[in-house]
Write an enzyme that holds these catalytic residues in place. Sequence first.
Site, PDB file in Angstrom:
ATOM      1  N   LYS A  22       0.781  -1.026   0.110  1.00 25.59           N
ATOM      2  CA  LYS A  22       0.029  -0.154   0.164  1.00 25.59           C
ATOM      3  C   LYS A  22       0.809   1.225   0.070  1.00 25.59           C
ATOM      4  O   LYS A  22       1.890   1.510   0.515  1.00 25.59           O
ATOM      5  CB  LYS A  22      -0.971   0.036   1.299  1.00 25.59           C
ATOM      6  N   LYS A  82       4.930   2.591   8.590  1.00 25.28           N
ATOM      7  CA  LYS A  82       3.965   3.456   8.829  1.00 25.28           C
ATOM      8  C   LYS A  82       2.576   2.527   8.978  1.00 25.28           C
ATOM      9  O   LYS A  82       1.795   2.986   9.893  1.00 25.28           O
ATOM     10  CB  LYS A  82       3.610   4.198   7.541  1.00 25.28           C
ATOM     11  N   LYS A 108       5.372   1.893  -3.078  1.00 28.87           N
ATOM     12  CA  LYS A 108       5.296   3.537  -3.285  1.00 28.87           C
ATOM     13  C   LYS A 108       5.626   3.371  -4.751  1.00 28.87           C
ATOM     14  O   LYS A 108       6.332   2.579  -5.174  1.00 28.87           O
ATOM     15  CB  LYS A 108       6.548   4.282  -2.518  1.00 28.87           C
ATOM     16  N   ASN A 141      -1.665  20.008  -0.029  1.00 32.74           N
ATOM     17  CA  ASN A 141      -3.051  19.292   0.805  1.00 32.74           C
ATOM     18  C   ASN A 141      -2.697  19.221   2.113  1.00 32.74           C
ATOM     19  O   ASN A 141      -3.368  19.809   2.886  1.00 32.74           O
ATOM     20  CB  ASN A 141      -3.109  17.835   0.008  1.00 32.74           C
ATOM     21  N   SER A 199      -7.216   5.739   3.736  1.00 30.08           N
ATOM     22  CA  SER A 199      -7.322   4.893   2.663  1.00 30.08           C
ATOM     23  C   SER A 199      -7.709   3.669   3.041  1.00 30.08           C
ATOM     24  O   SER A 199      -8.396   2.797   2.134  1.00 30.08           O
ATOM     25  CB  SER A 199      -5.873   4.877   2.130  1.00 30.08           C
TER      26      SER A 199
HETATM   27  N1  GLU Z   1       0.939   8.945   0.062  1.00 27.93           N
HETATM   28  C1  GLU Z   1       0.266   8.998   1.363  1.00 27.93           C
HETATM   29  C2  GLU Z   1       1.541   8.551   2.462  1.00 27.93           C
HETATM   30  O1  GLU Z   1       2.770   8.966   2.181  1.00 27.93           O
HETATM   31  C3  GLU Z   1      -1.084   7.988   1.535  1.00 27.93           C
HETATM   32  C4  GLU Z   1      -0.644   6.583   0.987  1.00 27.93           C
HETATM   33  C5  GLU Z   1      -1.918   5.826   0.987  1.00 27.93           C
HETATM   34  O2  GLU Z   1      -2.892   6.440   1.091  1.00 27.93           O
HETATM   35  O3  GLU Z   1      -1.864   4.596   0.456  1.00 27.93           O
HETATM   36  O4  GLU Z   1       1.140   8.162   3.384  1.00 27.93           O
END
Ligand code: GLU
Length: 407
Positions: free
Chosen positions: A69, A93, A105, A219, A347
């Site tokens: 994710k 995370k 990513k 954002n 998410s």
């Molecule tokens: N891009 C965001 C982050 O770095 C969200 C990632 C997501 O929702 O999968 O945490």
Amino acid sequence: MANAFENAMKQLAEVAKRAPGVVGTEIVEYLHHPVRIVDVEFPVVMDNGSRTFFHGYRVQWNNLRGPFKGGLRFHPQVDMDEVKALAFWMTIKCAVVNIPYGGGKGGVAVDPKRLSAGELERLTRAFTRSIADVIGSDKDIPAPDVNTNAQIMDWMVDEYGKITGKIDYALITGKSLGNGGSEGRGTATGQGAWYVFEAYQKKLGLGETCKVAVQGFGNAGQVIASLFYQHGHQVVAVSDSHGGIYQENGLDIPAVITHKTSTKTLAGFPGAKEMSQEDLLTCACDVIAPSALENQFTKEIAPRVQAKVILELANGPTTPEADEIFAQKNVTVIPDVLANSGGVATSFFEWQQNKSNEHWTEQQVFEKLKGLMDAASQDVISIADQHHLTQRQAAFVLALKRIGEKI
Ligand code: GLU
């Protein structure tokens, strides 16, 4: 310039060194290795009829806890090392905030501000086709990140649906509300960071009116600045990629947002002094919320930072050398892998709604979000206290323990 991936691996090594016996050596070894790296080049027809090739990436770091994710970034600085670091941090995370995902990513090396709307759509669709084999709603679930948004996610769902013959909303999160998106997802990163800040406020002895500086006015930055403002704190400085503005008694954040939206710049905001990014990072304030890119707090800047608390909404804004300086100076860094995890947590809620064909209210979403953020903050705080670790080291220990259980 510091290398984000080297920094990420230094953080992992530091935790292994600082907390032996608390984290197993096996999981540390596991987390040094990505599961899969996808590196693509694809053509896009530009408005003038020419064809340009773009470079894209998807790194799937680890899926011991669930599908990969993580977001997709469109930025000229995107390269393999950056994407690897970001995929690794997503792994940590998702475990810190305790959602059943691994980490991934992706990104494309491009400046989307130089593309027309049509070029951006064609680039997004071409990139989707390039990575279609490796993504899926139970395999790897992308989302927005720097310079990507709900519209881009909607195009991806649509393009993937053309390949498979079936629309699967759970493939991507951060979609628009009319296209399977969740209430609250657009502001979730800032909102989650706010809940984390509240969880730390008492512990850190922070008063009801802190002076706050926010670096980055995209954002995440706009939302956290607004939340500090609404709760009666003084947001003395904000900046975007061109520079910052400062007002000693606090900026009127709603007016700054209106100014930035209409003029596309922070410069010229009435009554404010203009300042550089560096001045913002070292200005007189209690809290700084870096909400832009990696490697902002370096060993050169860290000694001059006056804030007592750093709330990391960006990924990787503090280098390991700066972390050490902050620890010596008693500056508390509330780390990215906790502070900005509200985005991916929401998410997860969006994905759950898509899987069960439900639509939750914003209140339901934020109640659940607060529950996850509070629990994660308390878990990190107690590990830090128990083992005399920094908040970042404690967050890593928590994640490594949780991921390690799945080996
Ligand atoms: N891009 C965001 C982050 O770095 C969200 C990632 C997501 O929702 O999968 O945490």
